[in-house]
Design a protein around this motif. Structure first.
Motif, PDB file in Angstrom:
ATOM      1  N   ILE A 388     -21.426  -4.457  17.921  1.00 14.83           N
ATOM      2  CA  ILE A 388     -21.233  -5.850  17.492  1.00 14.83           C
ATOM      3  C   ILE A 388     -21.019  -6.756  18.692  1.00 14.83           C
ATOM      4  N   PHE A 389     -20.288  -6.301  19.680  1.00 15.72           N
ATOM      5  CA  PHE A 389     -20.040  -7.025  20.928  1.00 15.72           C
ATOM      6  C   PHE A 389     -19.252  -8.303  20.685  1.00 15.72           C
ATOM      7  N   GLY A 390     -18.183  -8.153  19.951  1.00 12.37           N
ATOM      8  CA  GLY A 390     -17.281  -9.257  19.689  1.00 12.37           C
ATOM      9  C   GLY A 390     -15.952  -8.677  19.235  1.00 12.37           C
ATOM     10  N   PRO A 391     -14.965  -9.536  18.922  1.00  9.39           N
ATOM     11  CA  PRO A 391     -13.635  -9.047  18.553  1.00  9.39           C
ATOM     12  C   PRO A 391     -13.583  -8.555  17.108  1.00  9.39           C
ATOM     13  N   VAL A 392     -14.253  -7.437  16.853  1.00 12.11           N
ATOM     14  CA  VAL A 392     -14.323  -6.848  15.522  1.00 12.11           C
ATOM     15  C   VAL A 392     -13.989  -5.362  15.645  1.00 12.11           C
ATOM     16  N   LEU A 393     -12.933  -4.928  14.957  1.00  8.65           N
ATOM     17  CA  LEU A 393     -12.475  -3.541  15.011  1.00  8.65           C
ATOM     18  C   LEU A 393     -12.696  -2.873  13.658  1.00  8.65           C
ATOM     19  N   CYS A 394     -13.205  -1.651  13.685  1.00  7.92           N
ATOM     20  CA  CYS A 394     -13.383  -0.846  12.478  1.00  7.92           C
ATOM     21  C   CYS A 394     -12.368   0.294  12.475  1.00  7.92           C
ATOM     22  N   ILE A 395     -11.594   0.414  11.384  1.00  6.70           N
ATOM     23  CA  ILE A 395     -10.644   1.517  11.233  1.00  6.70           C
ATOM     24  C   ILE A 395     -11.261   2.529  10.267  1.00  6.70           C
ATOM     25  N   ILE A 396     -11.386   3.768  10.740  1.00  6.84           N
ATOM     26  CA  ILE A 396     -12.020   4.834   9.975  1.00  6.84           C
ATOM     27  C   ILE A 396     -11.001   5.967   9.803  1.00  6.84           C
ATOM     28  N   ALA A 397     -10.852   6.443   8.584  1.00 10.02           N
ATOM     29  CA  ALA A 397      -9.860   7.482   8.297  1.00 10.02           C
ATOM     30  C   ALA A 397     -10.464   8.877   8.373  1.00 10.02           C
ATOM     31  N   TYR A 398      -9.618   9.848   8.763  1.00 10.65           N
ATOM     32  CA  TYR A 398     -10.027  11.254   8.778  1.00 10.65           C
ATOM     33  C   TYR A 398      -8.933  12.114   8.156  1.00 10.65           C
ATOM     34  N   ASP A 399      -9.323  13.327   7.749  1.00 14.14           N
ATOM     35  CA  ASP A 399      -8.371  14.273   7.154  1.00 14.14           C
ATOM     36  C   ASP A 399      -8.012  15.416   8.085  1.00 14.14           C
ATOM     37  N   THR A 400      -8.937  15.822   8.965  1.00 17.28           N
ATOM     38  CA  THR A 400      -8.676  16.900   9.918  1.00 17.28           C
ATOM     39  C   THR A 400      -9.132  16.473  11.301  1.00 17.28           C
ATOM     40  N   VAL A 401      -8.608  17.140  12.324  1.00 17.87           N
ATOM     41  CA  VAL A 401      -9.002  16.819  13.693  1.00 17.87           C
ATOM     42  C   VAL A 401     -10.491  17.105  13.900  1.00 17.87           C
ATOM     43  N   ASP A 402     -10.985  18.165  13.302  1.00 14.57           N
ATOM     44  CA  ASP A 402     -12.419  18.456  13.412  1.00 14.57           C
ATOM     45  C   ASP A 402     -13.243  17.302  12.843  1.00 14.57           C
ATOM     46  N   GLU A 403     -12.792  16.727  11.729  1.00 14.93           N
ATOM     47  CA  GLU A 403     -13.499  15.591  11.143  1.00 14.93           C
ATOM     48  C   GLU A 403     -13.418  14.377  12.067  1.00 14.93           C
ATOM     49  N   ALA A 404     -12.281  14.185  12.712  1.00 12.58           N
ATOM     50  CA  ALA A 404     -12.124  13.067  13.647  1.00 12.58           C
ATOM     51  C   ALA A 404     -13.124  13.177  14.793  1.00 12.58           C
ATOM     52  N   VAL A 405     -13.288  14.390  15.313  1.00  5.61           N
ATOM     53  CA  VAL A 405     -14.255  14.605  16.389  1.00  5.61           C
ATOM     54  C   VAL A 405     -15.675  14.340  15.888  1.00  5.61           C
TER      55      VAL A 405
END
Length: 482
Positions: A388-405
């Protein structure tokens, strides 16, 4: 010789070629717009292929002498350039604020000092670098590659110039620089500064102009040995295609969609606010900005509250004000892009936590954007995949560390990444699994010696420190040397 810029309004209709300011082959100009006022504040010369030819010829003619210049002499000139940047830091900061809307405090504290650091590092690397090693009777010799074409972006104008020019000339190369036509004023000041430092004629040359004209001519030029570009994926691909017939070396630092993984043991009160500020630094206009915050699902509400408080406390305003944290987006096209992507996020069903479309309250002109945070973002959404290249942040949820990776790696990009966690062993293990050129653990201090560059579509090659210096060197093996 007169400085071509810093009249009122600043104007320049010349290029710096072969140690002097020269008029373009064809009289044409490009406007420079102040993003805070939307007013044209300068006109710069618009280059052509003929201007590139002159600049390349000057660089080619200067290469034999400069490449043979003793290391001590090159170190001395780099030291003078470094000193002049610090001496003229206020003039440079004002130009940056004027041309691309950087908050003056940020320009003074970050844009200019970090640019100076690239010169210092190049000087220090050169002073201790071993250009020849003997291995099993063979001399492994590193030599300057030749004439380098350098294409720099509008978001960190001076910083990206020094990140390329300093190691190139330190290595013994000569250069032709094309700064972004959207923020060229600091580049003109840098050209004058280099001249005043005593760099020999032809070693550094500057031609302003568009990517379609000047950039394309440089990429295709048979007398340019290396092309280095920092920019969009589209621009990087076009440069690589144009460079292919002459088989020149191409280094690219392109887009990013960097993850910030908050591990379950992170101190969220300490990890979320700097994560928001890192994503929004330079109004979010950084290729490595950590714009995807990946957090445990059971901490989502806490993260939303912390992110909202941080974003809502950010002062958006006149870049000339000392109180301003974020000025405007740097240009109209990017402003429109950011606004469109905020609308995309809302239409995709992401939860708008704060911010949103439109200018902040009280602003009727200028490319000002509301700091925006989305939560409950799915990794398949456009706002999670596209830069996007602007002040926009996306918060994404995970359940396990493997999923986060897996979420962190679910991108065509691979420029930067962040990992936050109190268990350093776990944080290191996660960092090693993320496919990115640079991973930062627990918000460390900036390290100008750490190599920077991308995996996947974020580019190839590295900048900064020894690795950035070596991009400008060829390797020669002299067999039977001993």
């Amino acid at each position: 010789m007169t400085t071509p810029f810093l009249n009122t309004p600043p104007t320049s209709q010349q290029f710096y070629i072969n140690g002097d300011w020269q008029s373009p082959a064809y009289p044409a100009t490009l406007p420079v717009v102040n993003p805070a006022t939307e007013q044209v504040i300068a006109e710069v010369a618009r280059g052509s292929g003929e201007d590139v030819d002159r600049a390349v010829a000057a660089a080619r003619a200067a290469f034999p002498d400069w490449s043979a210049t003793p290391v001590e002499a090159r170190v001395a000139i780099l030291g003078k350039i470094h000193g002049l940047i610090l001496e003229r830091k206020e003039e440079l900061a004002q130009a940056l604020s004027l041309e691309m809307g950087a908050a003056i405090g940020f320009a003074r504290a970050m844009q200019v000092p970090l640019a100076a650091e690239h010169v210092r590092v190049a000087r220090d690397v050169l002073s201790t670098y071993t250009f020849q090693k003997i291995e099993h009777g063979t001399a492994i010799q590193r030599e300057p590659i030749g004439v380098c074409g350098l294409i720099t972006p509008w978001n960190w104008p001076l910083y990206q110039i020094t990140a390329k020019v300093a190691p190139a000339i330190a290595a013994g190369c000569t250069v032709v620089l094309k700064p972004s036509e959207l923020s060229p004023l600091s580049a003109l000041l840098f050209a004058q500064l280099v001249h005043d430092a005593g760099l020999p004629a032809g070693v550094f040359n500057l031609v302003n102009g568009s990517g379609a004209e000047v950039g394309a001519a440089m990429a295709a030029h048979p007398d340019i040995d290396l092309i280095s570009i920092t920019g969009s994926n589209r621009a990087g691909a076009l440069v690589a295609q144009a460079a292919a017939p002459t088989v020149k070396r191409v280094t690219q630092e392109l887009g990013g969609k960097s993850p910030n993984v908050l591990l379950p043991d992170a101190d969220f009160a300490k990890a979320v606010p700097p994560g928001v500020m890192s994503a929004f630094r330079n109004v979010g206009q950084s290729c490595s900005a950590p714009t995807r915050m990946i957090v445990p699902r059971n901490r989502l509400a806490e993260v939303e509250a912390l992110a909202t408080a941080t974003a809502n406390a950010i002062i958006v305003g006149d870049p000339q004000s000392e109180a301003t944290v974020l000025g405007p987006i740097a240009n109209e096209a990017q402003f429109n892009r950011v606004q469109a992507m905020i609308e995309v996020g809302m239409n995709e069903g992401a939860k708008l936590v704060c911010g949103g479309p439109g200018r902040p309250e009280g602003f009727e002109q200028g490319f000002y954007t509301r700091p925006t945070v989305f939560s409950q973002v799915d990794s398949a959404m456009r706002i999670a995949q596209e830069e996007i290249f602007g002040p926009v942040l996306c918060i994404i949820a995970y359940d396990t560390v493997d999923e986060a990776v897996a979420i962190a790696n679910d991108t065509v990009y691979g420029l930067g990444a962040h990992v936050q966690g109190q268990n350093l062993e776990l944080a290191r293990a996660v960092a090693s699994r993320i496919r990115a050129g640079q991973v930062l653990l627990n918000y460390p201090a900036w390290n100008p010696m750490a190599p920077f560059g991308g995996y996947k579509r974020s580019g190839n090659g590295r900048e900064y420190g020894v690795h950035g210096f070596e991009e400008y060197l060829e390797i020669k093996a002299i067999v039977g040397f001993e």
